[in-house]
Motif scaffolding. Structure first.
Motif, PDB file in Angstrom:
ATOM      1  N   GLN A  50       1.722  14.581  -7.427  1.00  0.00           N
ATOM      2  CA  GLN A  50       1.776  13.218  -6.900  1.00  0.00           C
ATOM      3  C   GLN A  50       0.395  12.866  -6.142  1.00  0.00           C
ATOM      4  N   TRP A  51       0.044  11.523  -6.647  1.00  0.00           N
ATOM      5  CA  TRP A  51      -1.497  11.341  -6.133  1.00  0.00           C
ATOM      6  C   TRP A  51      -1.477   9.981  -5.601  1.00  0.00           C
ATOM      7  N   ASP A  52      -1.884   9.930  -4.165  1.00  0.00           N
ATOM      8  CA  ASP A  52      -1.848   8.865  -3.446  1.00  0.00           C
ATOM      9  C   ASP A  52      -3.186   8.030  -3.980  1.00  0.00           C
ATOM     10  N   MET A  53      -3.038   6.999  -4.730  1.00  0.00           N
ATOM     11  CA  MET A  53      -4.201   5.972  -5.287  1.00  0.00           C
ATOM     12  C   MET A  53      -4.551   5.107  -4.526  1.00  0.00           C
ATOM     13  N   GLN A  54      -5.822   4.569  -4.555  1.00  0.00           N
ATOM     14  CA  GLN A  54      -6.322   3.500  -3.891  1.00  0.00           C
ATOM     15  C   GLN A  54      -7.548   2.861  -4.830  1.00  0.00           C
ATOM     16  N   TYR A  55      -7.460   1.448  -4.887  1.00  0.00           N
ATOM     17  CA  TYR A  55      -8.526   0.756  -5.497  1.00  0.00           C
ATOM     18  C   TYR A  55      -8.750  -0.721  -4.942  1.00  0.00           C
ATOM     19  N   ARG A  56      -9.700  -1.310  -5.234  1.00  0.00           N
ATOM     20  CA  ARG A  56      -9.989  -2.638  -4.807  1.00  0.00           C
ATOM     21  C   ARG A  56      -9.657  -3.629  -6.066  1.00  0.00           C
ATOM     22  N   ALA A  57      -8.974  -4.748  -5.907  1.00  0.00           N
ATOM     23  CA  ALA A  57      -8.664  -5.801  -6.871  1.00  0.00           C
ATOM     24  C   ALA A  57      -9.245  -7.044  -6.260  1.00  0.00           C
ATOM     25  N   GLY A  58     -10.162  -7.393  -6.729  1.00  0.00           N
ATOM     26  CA  GLY A  58     -10.884  -8.705  -5.911  1.00  0.00           C
ATOM     27  C   GLY A  58     -11.180  -8.490  -4.491  1.00  0.00           C
ATOM     28  N   GLU A  59     -10.650  -9.244  -3.440  1.00  0.00           N
ATOM     29  CA  GLU A  59     -10.871  -8.996  -2.018  1.00  0.00           C
ATOM     30  C   GLU A  59      -9.615  -8.063  -1.601  1.00  0.00           C
ATOM     31  N   ARG A  60      -9.005  -7.684  -2.478  1.00  0.00           N
ATOM     32  CA  ARG A  60      -7.584  -6.929  -1.963  1.00  0.00           C
ATOM     33  C   ARG A  60      -7.782  -5.446  -2.039  1.00  0.00           C
ATOM     34  N   ASP A  61      -7.381  -4.550  -1.032  1.00  0.00           N
ATOM     35  CA  ASP A  61      -7.215  -3.191  -1.500  1.00  0.00           C
ATOM     36  C   ASP A  61      -5.760  -2.955  -1.705  1.00  0.00           C
ATOM     37  N   VAL A  62      -5.499  -2.015  -2.730  1.00  0.00           N
ATOM     38  CA  VAL A  62      -4.321  -1.766  -3.404  1.00  0.00           C
ATOM     39  C   VAL A  62      -4.248  -0.255  -3.304  1.00  0.00           C
ATOM     40  N   THR A  63      -3.034   0.120  -2.784  1.00  0.00           N
ATOM     41  CA  THR A  63      -2.597   1.639  -2.811  1.00  0.00           C
ATOM     42  C   THR A  63      -1.170   1.676  -3.346  1.00  0.00           C
ATOM     43  N   GLY A  64      -1.037   2.771  -3.701  1.00  0.00           N
ATOM     44  CA  GLY A  64       0.258   3.296  -4.421  1.00  0.00           C
ATOM     45  C   GLY A  64       0.624   4.822  -4.712  1.00  0.00           C
ATOM     46  N   ARG A  65       1.487   5.354  -4.701  1.00  0.00           N
ATOM     47  CA  ARG A  65       1.632   6.656  -4.988  1.00  0.00           C
ATOM     48  C   ARG A  65       2.013   6.983  -6.781  1.00  0.00           C
ATOM     49  N   LEU A  66       1.111   7.620  -7.340  1.00  0.00           N
ATOM     50  CA  LEU A  66       1.277   7.802  -8.658  1.00  0.00           C
ATOM     51  C   LEU A  66       1.865   9.287  -8.891  1.00  0.00           C
ATOM     52  N   THR A  67       3.084   9.299  -9.582  1.00  0.00           N
ATOM     53  CA  THR A  67       3.612  10.715  -9.741  1.00  0.00           C
ATOM     54  C   THR A  67       3.444  10.961 -11.265  1.00  0.00           C
ATOM     55  N   ILE A  68       3.104  11.943 -11.536  1.00  0.00           N
ATOM     56  CA  ILE A  68       2.851  12.535 -13.181  1.00  0.00           C
ATOM     57  C   ILE A  68       3.698  13.724 -13.346  1.00  0.00           C
ATOM     58  N   SER A  69       4.558  13.747 -14.264  1.00  0.00           N
ATOM     59  CA  SER A  69       5.489  14.905 -14.522  1.00  0.00           C
ATOM     60  C   SER A  69       5.301  15.375 -15.878  1.00  0.00           C
ATOM     61  N   GLN A  70       5.779  16.634 -15.922  1.00  0.00           N
ATOM     62  CA  GLN A  70       6.033  16.836 -17.665  1.00  0.00           C
ATOM     63  C   GLN A  70       7.258  17.386 -17.926  1.00  0.00           C
ATOM     64  N   LYS A  71       7.929  16.815 -18.962  1.00  0.00           N
ATOM     65  CA  LYS A  71       9.165  17.243 -19.394  1.00  0.00           C
ATOM     66  C   LYS A  71       9.244  18.609 -20.429  1.00  0.00           C
ATOM     67  N   PRO A  72      10.242  19.004 -20.232  1.00  0.00           N
ATOM     68  CA  PRO A  72      10.488  20.219 -21.144  1.00  0.00           C
ATOM     69  C   PRO A  72       9.711  20.409 -22.475  1.00  0.00           C
ATOM     70  N   ASP A  73       9.478  19.319 -23.130  1.00  0.00           N
ATOM     71  CA  ASP A  73       9.440  19.357 -24.425  1.00  0.00           C
ATOM     72  C   ASP A  73       7.752  19.101 -24.449  1.00  0.00           C
ATOM     73  N   GLY A  74       7.256  18.984 -23.282  1.00  0.00           N
ATOM     74  CA  GLY A  74       5.913  18.902 -23.392  1.00  0.00           C
ATOM     75  C   GLY A  74       5.244  17.413 -23.023  1.00  0.00           C
ATOM     76  N   ALA A  75       5.913  16.520 -22.981  1.00  0.00           N
ATOM     77  CA  ALA A  75       5.502  15.014 -23.006  1.00  0.00           C
ATOM     78  C   ALA A  75       5.453  14.768 -21.479  1.00  0.00           C
ATOM     79  N   PHE A  76       4.587  13.747 -21.280  1.00  0.00           N
ATOM     80  CA  PHE A  76       4.215  13.390 -19.865  1.00  0.00           C
ATOM     81  C   PHE A  76       4.932  12.178 -19.430  1.00  0.00           C
ATOM     82  N   GLU A  77       5.319  11.772 -18.310  1.00  0.00           N
ATOM     83  CA  GLU A  77       5.964  10.708 -17.850  1.00  0.00           C
ATOM     84  C   GLU A  77       5.360  10.155 -16.206  1.00  0.00           C
ATOM     85  N   GLY A  78       5.238   8.984 -16.137  1.00  0.00           N
ATOM     86  CA  GLY A  78       4.744   8.864 -14.881  1.00  0.00           C
ATOM     87  C   GLY A  78       5.518   7.592 -14.090  1.00  0.00           C
ATOM     88  N   LYS A  79       5.266   7.421 -12.765  1.00  0.00           N
ATOM     89  CA  LYS A  79       5.876   6.570 -11.951  1.00  0.00           C
ATOM     90  C   LYS A  79       4.900   6.113 -10.778  1.00  0.00           C
TER      91      LYS A  79
END
Length: 412
Positions: free
Chosen positions: A119-148
């Protein structure tokens, strides 16, 4: 290190390696249980083993058949189970024998956790606005990755998640009111940091992230005291904040893990016949100490925890420069090098020429990759499969002309 180009080579089938960590699965009355089997080699060549955190006895392997004994202790009582299994095609199939009969216990080699999982607490700047969010990267039993992606502003969907070593890429669709925006992300993780770039029709936006829960991630030894003396359990928290609770050698997946500041809560459920036994845990995280209290229908138990190791992805043991030396047919001593970077890219250098490696895979101490080298006017595709053992990398290069053993030492 290039394979001899004159004449075919004879390829001998080597026995499979039993050392390493294995994910064992068992079935008790329709309820699945898990355990970690670890096999290691002593200095004298004999084998040692652990079932979870408990030592095994009489560990033997003849190239195909694996046997060992496991003793379980309950207070002043103990009983021993004997295991017999077969290793074939990377899988262990076998059973424990007890006074009450047999039960199957089968295993596959444990796979390393991708460094991008978490789980990653992300931040970046879009124009004049600061954007934050939590990115969750997990891996399924078959090896494929998924995100939220979760955020207090708007909705976002993550798709097409790809990971290659420490590199991460995905597509993101964001909705704000009635408007929809599409972007892509490419970045690299290093330890507890994730850096990269969002790209959209609006341009490029540098982004950075910090791993959430890094202080809790790892392996914890939890100890309680009773009239029968101290009792130890192992709690393992993975980078995506899932985990397992080990008790009497079995591993139970934990549920509803939450971390709020220094407050930690989670739940485990165990099955006994037709009954389900629930335990609720709550505690406080203080550096390398985790003090928790478990509650169930039987009462409460206080446990004191200390951190044993970090389970967050670390730089693989393969990262670095490896030097291979061999003697040519004319007696000349020839040296080649393999360099692996923290982002899991690398190059194979031979005769002052570097060739990029591809499809690098690291599975525990097992390493594999592909490389195409040029020799005069010839291109020779090769695959490598080997094993890291401390500062030694031993394996085999294979091409259409055959196979040859390779032994390298780590130089930095």
């Amino acid at each position: 290190m290039l394979l001899a180009l004159a004449g075919p080579a004879v390829v001998a089938l080597a026995a499979e390696d039993i050392t390493g960590e294995w994910e064992m699965a068992m079935d008790f009355g329709g309820r699945q249980s898990f355990a970690t089997l670890t096999i290691s080699k002593n200095a004298d060549g004999s084998l040692a083993g652990k079932w979870g955190s408990a030592d095994l006895a009489n560990v033997k392997f003849d190239g195909q058949k694996l046997t060992f004994s496991r003793t379980i202790r309950f207070g002043d009582n103990e009983f021993t189970m004997n295991y017999a299994g077969t290793l074939k095609d990377g899988k262990i199939t076998g059973a424990f024998s007890t006074d009450n009969g047999e039960f199957a216990a089968n295993g596959t080699r444990k796979k390393p956790i991708s460094p991008v999982v978490g789980q990653w607490d992300m931040q970046y700047r879009a124009g004049e606005r600061d954007v934050t969010g939590r990115l969750t990267i997990s891996q399924k039993p078959d090896g494929a990755f998924e995100g939220k992606w979760t955020s207090e502003r708007g909705e976002s969907a993550i798709s097409n998640v790809r990971a290659d070593g420490a590199k991460l890429a995905f597509d993101r669709t964001s909705k704000f009111n009635d408007r929809e925006f599409k972007s892509t992300f490419e970045g690299t993780s290093q330890g507890d940091k994730l850096t990269g770039m969002f790209k959209s029709e609006r341009g490029e936006m540098p982004a950075s992230g910090q791993r959430f829960g890094s202080a809790l991630i790892g392996k914890w030894e939890l100890t309680s005291n009773s009239d029968q003396g101290p009792r130890t359990r192992i709690l393992t928290v993975y980078p995506d904040l899932t985990g397992r609770y080990e008790s009497f050698g079995g591993e139970i997946p934990i549920k509803d893990l939450k971390l709020d500041g220094d407050q930690v809560t989670f739940v485990i459920e165990m099955g006994f016949g037709d009954r389900t036994f629930r335990m609720d845990f709550k505690g406080k995280l203080q550096g390398q100490t985790l003090n928790v209290q478990s509650s169930s229908e039987r009462g409460t138990v206080d446990l004191t925890g200390k951190k044993l190791e970090q389970a967050a992805p670390q730089a693989s043991a393969i990262v670095g420069t490896w030097e291979f030396t061999r003697e040519g047919q004319d007696g000349t001593r020839r040296t080649s090098t393999l360099t692996i970077k923290p982002d899991m890219t690398g190059a194979y250098k031979m005769r002052d020429t570097e060739f990029p490696i591809t499809e690098l895979k690291v599975d525990g101490d097992q390493v594999a990759f592909k490389v195409t080298v040029k020799y005069n006017d010839n291109e020779v595709p090769m695959t490598f499969q080997g094993k890291v053992d401390g500062a030694t990398l031993k394996g085999e290069f294979t091409s259409e002309r055959g196979a040859r053993e390779a032994l390298g030492k780590k130089v930095n």
